[in-house]
Design a protein around this motif. Structure first.
Motif, PDB file in Angstrom:
ATOM      1  N   GLN A  30      13.836 -31.634 -39.684  1.00 14.82           N
ATOM      2  CA  GLN A  30      14.958 -32.541 -39.842  1.00 14.82           C
ATOM      3  C   GLN A  30      14.832 -33.721 -38.891  1.00 14.82           C
ATOM      4  O   GLN A  30      14.123 -33.659 -37.885  1.00 14.82           O
ATOM      5  CB  GLN A  30      16.258 -31.784 -39.633  1.00 14.82           C
ATOM      6  N   TYR A  71      21.980 -37.676 -39.256  1.00 16.90           N
ATOM      7  CA  TYR A  71      20.989 -36.637 -39.522  1.00 16.90           C
ATOM      8  C   TYR A  71      20.490 -36.746 -40.947  1.00 16.90           C
ATOM      9  O   TYR A  71      21.255 -37.056 -41.861  1.00 16.90           O
ATOM     10  CB  TYR A  71      21.588 -35.239 -39.293  1.00 16.90           C
ATOM     11  N   TYR A  72      19.190 -36.456 -41.118  1.00 17.42           N
ATOM     12  CA  TYR A  72      18.558 -36.496 -42.437  1.00 17.42           C
ATOM     13  C   TYR A  72      17.674 -35.268 -42.599  1.00 17.42           C
ATOM     14  O   TYR A  72      17.094 -34.790 -41.625  1.00 17.42           O
ATOM     15  CB  TYR A  72      17.676 -37.739 -42.586  1.00 17.42           C
ATOM     16  N   ALA A  73      17.544 -34.810 -43.825  1.00 13.06           N
ATOM     17  CA  ALA A  73      16.543 -33.797 -44.125  1.00 13.06           C
ATOM     18  C   ALA A  73      15.191 -34.497 -44.126  1.00 13.06           C
ATOM     19  O   ALA A  73      15.102 -35.710 -44.278  1.00 13.06           O
ATOM     20  CB  ALA A  73      16.811 -33.171 -45.489  1.00 13.06           C
ATOM     21  N   SER A  74      14.131 -33.746 -43.936  1.00  8.39           N
ATOM     22  CA  SER A  74      12.792 -34.382 -43.872  1.00  8.39           C
ATOM     23  C   SER A  74      12.420 -34.996 -45.197  1.00  8.39           C
ATOM     24  O   SER A  74      12.957 -34.751 -46.219  1.00  8.39           O
ATOM     25  CB  SER A  74      11.752 -33.366 -43.480  1.00  8.39           C
TER      26      SER A  74
END
Length: 136
Positions: free
Chosen positions: A97, A133-136
């Motif tokens: 992440q 926040y971000y997912a990969s």
């Protein structure tokens, strides 16, 4: 810093180009982000009540391998000397992440350490605002 700026009716968005990596970090510690609490107790109750208030600034501290030629350390030193905000992107693990935030840097490149250990230098990043926040 940012190469372009977009103006809208609700604010300004800047394009960010992440170019310099900090690859010398040997430790990473987070602190802060604790909430002040606002007392909401009235005179009519026997127990206190509260609500969360503002959070304290969050700070990341690092120990870095001391290398005065490392581009990441030099960029942190320049940002700290300029006392200017920078954009940061932390990636947790390979394909992990992602956390993005603005912050202020403290880095003096002063060496330290212990006998028969790596020579290290401390640095810190204090967040300005909240991360995204971000997912990969």
């Amino acid at each position: 810093m940012p190469p372009c700026s977009i103006r809208s009716t609700t604010g300004t968005a800047n394009k960010i180009t992440f170019g310099t990596s900090i690859t010398t970090a040997t430790t990473l510690n987070a602190s802060g982000g604790d909430f002040d609490f606002i007392d909401t107790t009235t005179i009519h109750v026997n127990s206190k009540t509260q609500i969360p208030g503002a959070a304290s600034a969050a700070t990341y501290t690092f120990d870095n391998i001391w290398d005065v030629t490392d581009a990441g350390l030099l960029a942190m030193k320049l940002a700290g000397d300029a006392q200017s905000q920078r954009a940061f992107k932390f990636t947790f693990g390979t394909g992990g992440q992602i956390m993005v935030f603005n912050g202020y840097v403290a880095a003096n490149l002063l060496p330290g350490g212990s006998a028969q250990q790596l020579v290290t230098t401390p640095s810190a990043i204090t967040m300005f605002g909240s991360p995204t926040y971000y997912a990969s």
